[in-house]
Design an enzyme around this catalytic site. Sequence first.
Site, PDB file in Angstrom:
ATOM      1  N   HIS A 120       0.847  -1.211   0.000  1.00 53.68           N
ATOM      2  CA  HIS A 120       0.000   0.000   0.000  1.00 53.68           C
ATOM      3  C   HIS A 120       0.877   1.255   0.000  1.00 53.68           C
ATOM      4  O   HIS A 120       0.678   2.165  -0.812  1.00 53.68           O
ATOM      5  CB  HIS A 120      -0.917  -0.021   1.229  1.00 53.68           C
ATOM      6  CG  HIS A 120      -1.709   1.246   1.423  1.00 53.68           C
ATOM      7  ND1 HIS A 120      -3.042   1.345   1.090  1.00 53.68           N
ATOM      8  CD2 HIS A 120      -1.353   2.464   1.900  1.00 53.68           C
ATOM      9  CE1 HIS A 120      -3.462   2.570   1.339  1.00 53.68           C
ATOM     10  NE2 HIS A 120      -2.462   3.278   1.849  1.00 53.68           N
ATOM     11  N   GLU A 121       1.845   1.280   0.897  1.00 53.51           N
ATOM     12  CA  GLU A 121       2.695   2.487   1.002  1.00 53.51           C
ATOM     13  C   GLU A 121       3.476   2.733  -0.283  1.00 53.51           C
ATOM     14  O   GLU A 121       3.654   3.882  -0.695  1.00 53.51           O
ATOM     15  CB  GLU A 121       3.654   2.358   2.188  1.00 53.51           C
ATOM     16  CG  GLU A 121       2.969   2.306   3.547  1.00 53.51           C
ATOM     17  CD  GLU A 121       1.968   3.430   3.781  1.00 53.51           C
ATOM     18  OE1 GLU A 121       2.199   4.547   3.279  1.00 53.51           O
ATOM     19  OE2 GLU A 121       0.950   3.183   4.431  1.00 53.51           O
ATOM     20  N   HIS A 124       1.753   4.812  -2.757  1.00 56.69           N
ATOM     21  CA  HIS A 124       1.966   6.258  -2.559  1.00 56.69           C
ATOM     22  C   HIS A 124       3.339   6.669  -3.095  1.00 56.69           C
ATOM     23  O   HIS A 124       3.481   7.720  -3.725  1.00 56.69           O
ATOM     24  CB  HIS A 124       1.902   6.616  -1.071  1.00 56.69           C
ATOM     25  CG  HIS A 124       0.556   6.469  -0.445  1.00 56.69           C
ATOM     26  ND1 HIS A 124      -0.589   6.988  -1.015  1.00 56.69           N
ATOM     27  CD2 HIS A 124       0.159   5.859   0.711  1.00 56.69           C
ATOM     28  CE1 HIS A 124      -1.624   6.707  -0.228  1.00 56.69           C
ATOM     29  NE2 HIS A 124      -1.198   6.015   0.819  1.00 56.69           N
ATOM     30  N   HIS A 130      -5.115   7.748  -2.002  1.00 55.41           N
ATOM     31  CA  HIS A 130      -6.070   6.753  -1.516  1.00 55.41           C
ATOM     32  C   HIS A 130      -7.235   6.596  -2.476  1.00 55.41           C
ATOM     33  O   HIS A 130      -7.714   7.560  -3.065  1.00 55.41           O
ATOM     34  CB  HIS A 130      -6.587   7.151  -0.125  1.00 55.41           C
ATOM     35  CG  HIS A 130      -5.591   6.870   0.935  1.00 55.41           C
ATOM     36  ND1 HIS A 130      -5.442   7.650   2.062  1.00 55.41           N
ATOM     37  CD2 HIS A 130      -4.659   5.890   1.050  1.00 55.41           C
ATOM     38  CE1 HIS A 130      -4.475   7.155   2.807  1.00 55.41           C
ATOM     39  NE2 HIS A 130      -3.978   6.085   2.217  1.00 55.41           N
TER      40      HIS A 130
END
Lengths: 170, 80
Positions: A120-121, A124, A130
Site C-alpha cells: 500500500h505504502e 503512494h 487513496h
Amino acid sequence: YSTFQGDYKWKKHALTYRIENYTPDMSVAEVDDSIKRALQVWADVTPLRFTRIYRGTADIMISFGVRDHRDGYPFDGPDGFLAHAFPPYEGLGGDAHFDDDETFSYRTPQGYNLFLVAAHEFGHSLGLEHSQDPGALMYPTYVYRDIDTFALPHDDVSGIQSLYGPNPDV
Amino acid sequence: SPIAPPAGEDRESIAENYLTQLYGLPKQASFDAEKRVMSGMSLRLKEMQQFFRLKITGKLDEETLDVMKKPRCGVPDVAA
C-alpha cells in the site's frame, strides 16, 4: 483510484530502494522478502523496475520509526496510523516509514502483515493517492488478505497504469 | 482512583485528531476559536463521510467514529 494532484510521478523507470533499519518483530530475511515482494506487486503491472542498494540515498528509503521520527508527521503508538509514504519527488519523496510501535508479521493474520502494509505504502511512493474503492489495495484502512493468493486489484492496476503504462514484458 | 473523562469528550478528541491529521482541520488555538473549529470540523466530517461513502451528516455518529478507529495509513485522504 486517485493520483496526487500535480505531476507526482517518477520520470524514470529504474528505481532504487534501501532498507535503512529493521523491526524486531520479524527476521531480517522476512522483512527483506516482504519489501521485495511488495515492490514486485507494482513492477508486475508497469515498466517500473526496482534495485536494492545498501548504502547512499535510494529513490525509496524505507525505515521503521516511532512517534516523532523527524519528518514532521509523528506516529501515534500502537494501532491508528501504521505507516506513511511520500509521493514521488526528490529528497524525502518516495520514502516509506513504518510505525514500529505496531506489531508486524510475515505470513500470519496476527499483527499487521508487512507485505500488505508495504505494498500500500509503495503505491503512494509511486504516485497513487487513496482510493475510495473498499476492495482496492490503496483504500486507506487496513484489511488482511491471504498473501498466498494476493493479486493486485483492478482499481490499483488501472491507477498505476494511468501513470506509467502497462508492463511491456507481459 | 482517577476519574475517566466523559465518553463524549474522548469521542471529540479522537475526531479532532483524526480530522487534523488527515483532513486539514486547523488545530484549535484557543477557547475563542472553538466555534470556528466546530464549524470546520463539521465540514471536514462531511468530506470524510463522503470519502468513505457513509451517511453525510457532518456529525460525529457511531459509524463515522468506527471508521476513525480502524488501523490505517497515515497519508491524508484528500489532497494536502
